[in-house]
Write a protein that holds these residues in place. Structure first.
Motif, PDB file in Angstrom:
ATOM      1  N   UNK A   1       0.703  -1.431  -0.325  1.00 32.56           N
ATOM      2  CA  UNK A   1       0.235  -0.033   0.276  1.00 32.56           C
ATOM      3  C   UNK A   1       1.050   1.185   0.125  1.00 32.56           C
ATOM      4  N   UNK A   2       1.689   1.489   0.262  1.00 29.07           N
ATOM      5  CA  UNK A   2       2.654   2.132   0.550  1.00 29.07           C
ATOM      6  C   UNK A   2       3.086   3.379   0.017  1.00 29.07           C
ATOM      7  N   UNK A   3       3.985   2.612  -1.300  1.00 26.76           N
ATOM      8  CA  UNK A   3       4.444   2.921  -2.505  1.00 26.76           C
ATOM      9  C   UNK A   3       2.841   4.004  -3.512  1.00 26.76           C
ATOM     10  N   UNK A   4       1.828   3.095  -3.170  1.00 21.09           N
ATOM     11  CA  UNK A   4       0.656   3.487  -3.502  1.00 21.09           C
ATOM     12  C   UNK A   4      -0.096   4.518  -3.235  1.00 21.09           C
ATOM     13  N   UNK A   5      -0.180   4.680  -2.173  1.00 24.83           N
ATOM     14  CA  UNK A   5      -0.721   5.720  -1.179  1.00 24.83           C
ATOM     15  C   UNK A   5       0.879   7.342  -2.138  1.00 24.83           C
ATOM     16  N   UNK A   6       1.641   6.937  -1.178  1.00 28.40           N
ATOM     17  CA  UNK A   6       2.825   8.062  -1.637  1.00 28.40           C
ATOM     18  C   UNK A   6       2.357   8.508  -3.238  1.00 28.40           C
ATOM     19  N   UNK A   7       2.257   7.954  -4.106  1.00 27.08           N
ATOM     20  CA  UNK A   7       1.948   8.344  -5.402  1.00 27.08           C
ATOM     21  C   UNK A   7       1.634   8.829  -5.804  1.00 27.08           C
ATOM     22  N   UNK A   8       0.029   8.634  -5.411  1.00 20.79           N
ATOM     23  CA  UNK A   8      -1.210   9.213  -5.587  1.00 20.79           C
ATOM     24  C   UNK A   8      -1.195  10.685  -4.701  1.00 20.79           C
ATOM     25  N   UNK A   9       0.059  10.438  -3.426  1.00 20.07           N
ATOM     26  CA  UNK A   9      -0.474  11.891  -2.861  1.00 20.07           C
ATOM     27  C   UNK A   9       0.523  12.857  -3.768  1.00 20.07           C
ATOM     28  N   UNK A  10       2.006  12.286  -4.050  1.00 20.58           N
ATOM     29  CA  UNK A  10       2.387  13.364  -4.760  1.00 20.58           C
ATOM     30  C   UNK A  10       1.780  13.365  -6.174  1.00 20.58           C
ATOM     31  N   UNK A  11       1.326  13.219  -6.518  1.00 13.36           N
ATOM     32  CA  UNK A  11       0.819  13.860  -7.379  1.00 13.36           C
ATOM     33  C   UNK A  11      -0.218  14.295  -7.539  1.00 13.36           C
ATOM     34  N   UNK A  12      -1.139  14.906  -6.320  1.00 14.49           N
ATOM     35  CA  UNK A  12      -1.821  15.274  -6.169  1.00 14.49           C
ATOM     36  C   UNK A  12      -1.316  16.695  -5.045  1.00 14.49           C
ATOM     37  N   UNK A  13      -0.432  17.096  -4.743  1.00 10.78           N
ATOM     38  CA  UNK A  13      -0.403  17.312  -3.623  1.00 10.78           C
ATOM     39  C   UNK A  13      -0.225  19.024  -4.372  1.00 10.78           C
ATOM     40  N   UNK A  14      -0.146  19.417  -5.545  1.00 10.60           N
ATOM     41  CA  UNK A  14       0.240  20.895  -6.266  1.00 10.60           C
ATOM     42  C   UNK A  14      -1.028  21.573  -6.276  1.00 10.60           C
ATOM     43  N   UNK A  15      -1.916  20.217  -6.018  1.00 15.41           N
ATOM     44  CA  UNK A  15      -3.793  21.291  -5.847  1.00 15.41           C
ATOM     45  C   UNK A  15      -4.032  21.436  -4.011  1.00 15.41           C
ATOM     46  N   UNK A  16      -5.408  21.702  -4.519  1.00 16.24           N
ATOM     47  CA  UNK A  16      -5.710  21.752  -3.248  1.00 16.24           C
ATOM     48  C   UNK A  16      -6.737  20.587  -2.726  1.00 16.24           C
ATOM     49  N   UNK A  17      -5.544  19.713  -2.208  1.00 19.19           N
ATOM     50  CA  UNK A  17      -6.090  18.027  -2.380  1.00 19.19           C
ATOM     51  C   UNK A  17      -6.370  18.084  -0.844  1.00 19.19           C
TER      52      UNK A  17
END
Length: 324
Positions: A211-227
């Motif tokens: 799970x950790x790589x998936x959670x980290x990857x999604x969060x890093x992709x979304x982090x430039x936005x108001x997420x």
């Protein structure tokens, strides 16, 4: 996001090509790479066809296999030139030692592979995009997908590359927000749900490692936005899955026993809590999306490329600012 700030570029042309990889004209691609050392090899690649479900598909005159290593690169080469057809140009300006670029023309555009959006200041200008793009499309053997191509106003919002962009009129003025789109959140939840399902009956350590790589990857992709709110929502979703998982893993054990085994007090110097899933074998912990800080994307100047040696110092400074 940069294009919609200030309220001028309010009209949006959401574009999508119909079967882009299947329709790309070979002659146009080969003409675009004329003189390239591996042109003959690329021509053989284009005309070789491809096998799907044991069926050989002929693509001697058009198309490049979707999913093939070279296809995204060749598609980008073929799609180059949209800014020119829209008469978008960039003018260098200086303010002391600081060099910056001003975009000129009636349109603004953002493209990633075969997905693109075009901005204009008036409805008339944005409606004219269909006719402007016709020669560009015809030359490349392409056409727009009617069901995925729309004109909208920024007040209604639009989705692009997994994000929703929208302008809100508030009592304090215009508010522009970008955040993960509903479809993007739905896909993320589906991916996480599949991992839990696949690891049914496995130990907690395996689940955390997956799970950790998936959670980290999604969060890093979304982090430039108001997420931030969506990060919290996703963490709640994951927690519910975790609760069901450990309950199902130990149906005969009390919640107190489960809590002591998998949820010891956690503190890493930044984050702490009593309900952080921890693997009993290796002590790994399940990260939370909300731990990922929001970090706005820094625009790249004009047509700067990391492959341009003269821009090495520029990209080094940009990376330091972004990480720092």
């Amino acid at each position: 996001m940069h294009n919609i700030l200030g309220g001028k570029w309010s009209w949006v042309f959401e574009g999508d090509f119909k079967s882009c990889f299947d329709k790309l004209d070979h002659e146009f691609i080969l003409k675009s790479i004329k003189g390239f050392p591996q042109q003959e090899l690329i021509e053989k690649f284009l005309k070789a066809g491809y096998i799907d479900n044991n069926i050989l598909y002929d693509n001697k005159n058009k198309g490049t296999p979707q999913g093939a290593v070279l296809s995204p690169l060749l598609a980008n080469i073929a799609l180059n030139g949209m800014e020119e057809i829209l008469k978008i140009s960039y003018k260098e300006k200086k303010r002391g030692d600081y060099v910056f670029y001003v975009t000129e023309g009636k349109y603004r555009m953002v493209r990633y592979a075969d997905d693109f959006v075009i901005f204009a200041q008036s409805k008339e200008d944005i409606e004219a995009v269909y006719d402007i793009l016709n020669p560009y499309l015809k030359e490349r053997g392409l056409e727009l997908a009617e069901d995925k191509t729309h004109i909208t106003h920024i007040n209604n919002g639009f989705d692009f590359l997994g994000f929703n962009f929208r302008r809100y009129e508030t009592s304090n003025g215009l508010l522009h927000l970008s955040k993960p789109s509903k479809d993007s959140v739905k896909q993320a939840k589906s991916k996480i749900k599949d991992i839990f399902k696949h690891h049914h009956g496995h130990n907690v350590d395996e689940l955390i490692n997956r799970l950790n790589p998936v959670i980290r990857g999604i969060a890093n992709y979304w982090k430039p936005s108001s997420a931030k709110a969506i990060f919290n929502s996703m963490d709640t979703y994951i927690w519910k899955k975790v609760y069901k998982f450990v309950r199902r893993l130990h149906p005969q054990k009390s919640w107190k026993w489960i809590k002591e085994k998998y949820f010891p007090f956690y503190y890493d110097g930044k984050h702490y809590g009593n309900w952080i899933l921890t693997g009993p074998k290796n002590g790994n912990t399940l990260i939370k999306m909300v731990w990922t800080p929001i970090k706005r994307h820094i625009m790249i100047q004009n047509n700067a490329s990391p492959y341009d040696k003269s821009k090495k110092e520029y990209f080094k400074k940009r990376e330091n600012n972004y990480l720092g």
